[in-house]
Write an enzyme that holds these catalytic residues in place. Structure first.
Site, short mmCIF file in Angstrom:
data_model
loop_
_atom_site.label_atom_id
_atom_site.label_comp_id
_atom_site.label_asym_id
_atom_site.label_seq_id
_atom_site.Cartn_x
_atom_site.Cartn_y
_atom_site.Cartn_z
N GLU A 1 -7.20 8.50 -29.79
CA GLU A 1 -7.53 9.39 -28.68
C GLU A 1 -6.49 9.22 -27.57
O GLU A 1 -6.54 8.26 -26.81
CB GLU A 1 -8.92 9.08 -28.13
CG GLU A 1 -10.03 9.13 -29.17
CD GLU A 1 -11.27 8.36 -28.69
OE1 GLU A 1 -11.81 8.72 -27.63
OE2 GLU A 1 -11.66 7.39 -29.36
N HIS B 1 -17.49 9.66 -21.37
CA HIS B 1 -17.22 11.04 -21.84
C HIS B 1 -17.91 12.10 -20.98
O HIS B 1 -18.43 13.10 -21.51
CB HIS B 1 -17.62 11.19 -23.30
CG HIS B 1 -16.82 10.35 -24.26
ND1 HIS B 1 -15.53 9.93 -23.99
CD2 HIS B 1 -17.13 9.86 -25.49
CE1 HIS B 1 -15.08 9.22 -25.03
NE2 HIS B 1 -16.02 9.16 -25.94
N HIS C 1 -11.43 13.83 -30.05
CA HIS C 1 -12.14 12.67 -30.61
C HIS C 1 -12.26 12.78 -32.14
O HIS C 1 -13.27 12.36 -32.72
CB HIS C 1 -13.53 12.57 -29.98
CG HIS C 1 -14.07 11.18 -29.88
ND1 HIS C 1 -14.35 10.42 -30.99
CD2 HIS C 1 -14.39 10.42 -28.80
CE1 HIS C 1 -14.85 9.25 -30.61
NE2 HIS C 1 -14.86 9.22 -29.29
#
Length: 346
Positions: free
Chosen positions: A313, A106, A177
């Protein structure tokens, strides 16, 4: 349609963290914040008209400055994992933050897009969040301009329209998310939800949840959701893949991907009867069963723990920058990033 604006907290530099609540005539509300372009609340009626908040999150904007589980936020510029925290574009090697074993997850835990305060523009039934990111920041080349528009319509569909440009080739792989529990964010485990996915294949993971580079059929395995089934049915199966992810935490390959909007998943809740249909223009989806949600207190004093919410996602595949056989997440110059994901409730 109506949009209500309220102060949600204070950013460390003193700016206001804002909350924008979009309401339709069907009793649905979507509350989104300029911090991390986060989905904070989704108030959704069930078949009896009972309204519940179906996403995990927090009561105060400041809590999203911690948020180790990434509740509701937009991840960027690179969602998911990059192996060995390094990649090449046109023979130039770039290094990113080592924050997940030897890998990158991320983009950056503290400085990624999910921790930034985005600019906001309010429209009739939508809010657009925008940010600019400088060349080389966090190990990603190019001066980048990013936008995300949340639109709530009268069919109880929340549309996420992303757009990105860069003056150099770079990674642009954005996702949201949000964790969903269609019986309500405070209703406990969601493993009795039923899930269907239009995904005949997935990308198996190796150590660190990095894809091996293979694309493997799901048929005959616990990864098969081409027929709707309860998430609990196979999540405890003694397989290498489920051990690697501590449950479901993998990328599924959306059938027939061609860049057009496709219905890729349906989630059904057993108690409330709520149904969520998900659509995207992207090639993959990370179905994450919330296996590692830490025990802590969320909105309204709710007790959160493992598997109280699930994520869908939408994305380019994890580590696609290092896997030339995967669809490319490299954008910039004439190749602009543009994607749509829709979560529609019935």
């Amino acid at each position: 349609m109506a949009i209500e604006t309220s102060v949600f907290g204070k950013y460390p530099d003193g700016r206001d963290i804002m909350l924008y609540t979009i309401s339709n005539s069907k009793g649905m509300q979507a509350a989104v914040s300029n911090l991390g372009a986060a989905i904070v609340k989704l108030m959704v009626p069930d078949s009896k008209g009972q309204v519940a908040d179906v996403v995990l999150g927090y009561d105060k904007g400041e809590d999203y400055l911690e948020n180790s589980c990434f509740f509701g936020v937009v991840i960027g510029p690179s969602a998911n994992r990059i192996s060995n925290a390094a990649y090449q574009i046109d023979s130039v090697t770039y290094h990113v933050d080592v924050n997940d074993g030897v890998n990158n997850l991320h983009s950056h835990m503290d400085k990624g897009y999910h921790k930034l305060l985005w600019d906001a523009e309010i429209h009739d039934n939508s809010v657009t969040f925008k940010l600019e990111d400088t060349d080389g920041n966090l190990g990603f080349p190019g001066n980048k301009k990013i936008s995300l528009t949340y639109t709530l319509d009268e069919e109880n569909a929340l549309k996420l329209h992303y757009h990105g440009t860069s003056d150099k080739k770079t990674i642009l792989n954005l996702t949201n998310h949000t964790y969903f529990n269609l019986d309500g964010h405070d209703s406990g485990k969601m493993v009795e939800h039923e899930l269907w996915m239009a995904a005949s294949n997935y990308t198996p993971a190796g150590p660190g949840c990095i894809p091996t580079g293979e694309v493997t059929p799901v048929s005959g395995s616990p990864m098969d959701f081409t027929t709707s089934k309860k998430i609990s049915k196979d999540i405890q199966a003694n397989t290498e893949q489920l051990q690697i992810g501590n449950g479901y935490d993998h990328n599924w390959v959306i059938d027939g991907w061609d860049g057009t909007l496709r219905h890729f998943a349906t989630v059904k809740a057993p108690v409330s009867g709520r149904v969520m249909k998900a659509y995207t223009t992207l090639p993959g989806v990370q179905f994450y069963a919330g296996n590692s949600i830490s025990e802590h207190t969320g909105k309204d004093g709710a007790a959160y723990s493992a598997r109280v919410g699930l994520c869908l996602e939408t994305q380019y595949f994890p580590d696609s920058v290092n896997k030339p056989q995967f669809p490319s997440c490299i954008f910039g110059g004439d190749r602009e990033y543009d994607s749509v994901t829709i979560y529609q409730f019935e």
